[in-house]
Design an enzyme around this catalytic site. Structure first.
Site, PDB file in Angstrom:
ATOM      1  N   ARG A 133       0.816  -1.210   0.000  1.00 51.27           N
ATOM      2  CA  ARG A 133       0.000   0.000   0.000  1.00 51.27           C
ATOM      3  C   ARG A 133       0.854   1.267   0.000  1.00 51.27           C
ATOM      4  NH1 ARG A 133      -4.942  -1.939   4.023  1.00 51.27           N
ATOM      5  NH2 ARG A 133      -6.203  -2.872   2.368  1.00 51.27           N
TER       6      ARG A 133
ATOM      7  N   LYS B  37     -18.419 -16.862   4.067  1.00 54.48           N
ATOM      8  CA  LYS B  37     -19.843 -16.764   4.345  1.00 54.48           C
ATOM      9  C   LYS B  37     -20.631 -16.056   3.248  1.00 54.48           C
ATOM     10  CE  LYS B  37     -19.337 -16.694   9.393  1.00 54.48           C
ATOM     11  NZ  LYS B  37     -19.666 -15.936  10.627  1.00 54.48           N
TER      12      LYS B  37
ATOM     13  N   GLY C 231      -8.252  -8.789   0.315  1.00 56.63           N
ATOM     14  CA  GLY C 231      -6.988  -9.201   0.911  1.00 56.63           C
ATOM     15  C   GLY C 231      -6.573 -10.621   0.596  1.00 56.63           C
TER      16      GLY C 231
ATOM     17  N   GLY D 205     -13.380  -3.473   1.537  1.00 58.61           N
ATOM     18  CA  GLY D 205     -14.787  -3.109   1.624  1.00 58.61           C
ATOM     19  C   GLY D 205     -15.252  -2.196   0.509  1.00 58.61           C
TER      20      GLY D 205
END
Length: 397
Positions: free
Chosen positions: A37, A194, A347, A370
Site C-alpha cells: 500500500r 460466508k 486481501g 470493503g
C-alpha cells in the site's frame, strides 16, 4: 464519473494534503510485513513533490482509540519506510490539526488520522480545520472510499480544491470498465467463508454477469441449496433460500452459477490434514470441503479462456495449505492467461495472486477491501460522491 484529477492541477507552491491508504500489516515487533500500500501511494506523492508542492500525507493505521495515540497505532514505521522509498527523510508530525509547517518540494507524514476526535463521525469542525491546512486536497485512498469520515469526505467539502489522486483515479476507471461497459462474457468469481458477508454483491452480480462462480464456504451453502450433503463444512444453512433465489435470478437472465462437481475434502482443518478428492454426491457426514476438485478447477479455468471481462474476489479454497491450494492456483493461472480484462480485489485474493506469482498478469489489482465490494454492489461511495460534487461546485463556507 466526473471528478478533478491531481495531474490536471497546478501544484507549484501549493500546500497539498494527500489522504493515502497506508494501513499496512505489522508484526509483533512493529515492523511492516507488506509495504504494497505504501508503494501504491508513491506516484501521487512523487507527482506533487516534483510539481513543487509542500506535501502533507496522512492515513489511518489499525484500529486506534480516538484521542489516544498508542505506540501500536503510530505511523512511525510507515514514515521510515516511506522515507526509504522516496530517498528523503519524512518527518512524522503529531498533533497536526491546528497547523503544519512544510516547505515546497518536501514531504511530511501526519500521524494516524483516526486518532483525531471526530474523524470517524465526520465532525464538521475537525474537517474545516483540516481543510484550512491545504490549498489542494487529494483523496488517493480508494480503500476508504466507502467511509464518510473527516479525512475522506468532510475535508473535501471545505478544501479550496478537492481531487482524486492517481491510485484513486485508476481504481475507479478499472472498476467502471469492468462493470459499466464490460466486454462480454462478463464472469465474476465470488468466494469467501460466508454468504451473509457477500449476499448483496451476489444478488447484484447475478443480475449483471453472464457467469457467476462461487467458491469457498459460499459454494458449500449453494451445494446445500442444490440438495447435496456438505458434512462438517463451513456452511450457512439459514441462507439456503437466498442461494436458491440467486441461482434463479441468474437463470432468468440466461446466466448460470457455476458450482463444483468434485471437491477436495478432509476430516480435519489442519495444515497436515489428509486431502481426498470426492464427487459432490459422495461427501460424507465427517467431511469438510476445503477446495474445488481437479475436474471442477479445470472447468472453471476453461471459462476464463473465453471471458471478455473477469472480476475476481476470493479464493476457491484454503489456499494457505498446499493440499487445498490447487483450485485457486488453477484459477489464478487461467485468469492470468485469459485475453479478457481482469480485475481482482480483496486481501485474500491479493495474497493468492502473490503466492501463485501472477501479480503482473492481472490487468488491475485493487488495494481495497470493503470499498471494492461496495462498488461492485452498485452502492454510492461517499468519498467518490463528494469528489464528483466538488468537480462542479466551490468549497462550502
Amino acid at each position: 464519473m466526473s471528478f478533478l484529477r491531481l495531474r490536471d492541477i497546478d501544484l507549484s507552491g501549493k500546500r497539498v494534503l494527500i489522504r493515502a491508504d497506508l494501513n499496512v500489516p505489522l508484526n509483533e515487533a512493529g515492523s511492516i510485513t507488506d509495504d504494497t500500500r505504501i508503494r501504491a501511494s508513491l506516484p501521487g506523492i512523487r507527482h506533487a513533490v516534483a510539481a513543487g508542492a509542500a506535501v502533507m500525507v496522512t492515513s489511518h493505521l489499525g484500529r486506534p482509540i480516538e484521542g489516544e495515540l498508542r505506540p501500536i497505532d503510530s505511523l512511525a514505521p510507515v514514515a521510515e519506510r516511506l522515507g526509504e522509498l522516496l530517498e528523503a527523510k519524512v518527518e512524522l508530525i503529531r498533533d497536526w490539526v491546528d497547523g503544519v509547517a512544510v516547505q515546497p518540494g518536501k514531504v511530511v507524514l501526519l500521524e494516524n488520522c483516526r486518532v483525531n476526535k471526530g474523524e470517524k463521525s465526520n465532525d464538521e469542525t475537525l474537517a474545516r480545520k483540516m481543510a484550512s491546512l491545504c490549498d489542494v486536497y487529494v483523496n488517493d485512498a480508494f480503500g476508504t472510499a466507502h467511509r464518510a469520515q473527516a479525512t475522506t469526505h468532510g475535508i473535501a467539502r471545505f478544501a479550496p480544491v478537492a481531487c482524486a489522486g492517481p491510485l484513486m483515479s485508476a481504481e475507479i476507471e478499472a472498476l467502471s470498465r469492468a462493470l459499466r461497459k464490460p466486454a462480454r462474457p462478463l464472469i465474476a468469481i465470488v468466494a469467501g467463508s460466508k454468504v451473509s458477508t457477500k449476499l448483496t454483491i451476489l444478488n447484484e452480480l447475478a443480475m449483471r454477469v453472464d457467469q457467476l462462480v462461487v467458491g469457498g464456504g459460499i459454494a458449500n451453502t449453494f451445494l446445500l441449496a442444490k440438495g447435496f450433503n456438505v458434512g462438517r463444512s463451513l456452511v450457512e444453512a439459514d441462507l439456503v433460500a437466498e442461494a436458491r433465489r440467486i441461482m434463479e435470478t441468474a437463470a432468468q437472465r440466461g446466466g448460470n452459477v457455476a458450482l463444483p462437481v468434485d471437491v477436495v475434502c478432509a476430516t480435519s482443518f489442519s495444515e497436515k490434514a489428509e486431502a481426498t478428492v470426492k464427487r459432490v454426491a459422495a461427501i460424507s457426514e465427517e467431511d469438510m470441503v476445503l477446495d474445488f476438485g481437479p475436474e471442477s478447477a479445470e472447468r472453471i479455468s476453461g471459462l476464463m479462456a473465453d471471458a471478455g471481462t473477469i472480476v475476481w474476489n476470493g479464493p476457491l479454497g484454503v489456499f494457505e495449505f498446499d493440499q487445498f491450494a490447487n483450485g485457486t492456483r488453477s484459477l489464478a493461472a487461467a485468469i492470468a492467461d485469459s485475453p479478457g480484462f481482469s480485475i481482482a480485489g480483496g486481501g485474500d485474493t491479493v495474497a493468492a495472486i502473490a503466492k501463485f506469482g501472477v501479480y503482473d498478469k492481472i490487468d488491475y489489482i485493487s488495494t481495497a477491501g470493503g470499498a471494492f465490494l461496495e462498488f461492485l454492489e452498485g452502492r454510492t461511495l461517499p468519498a467518490l460522491e463528494i469528489l464528483e460534487k466538488r468537480a462542479t461546485t466551490p468549497a462550502e463556507h
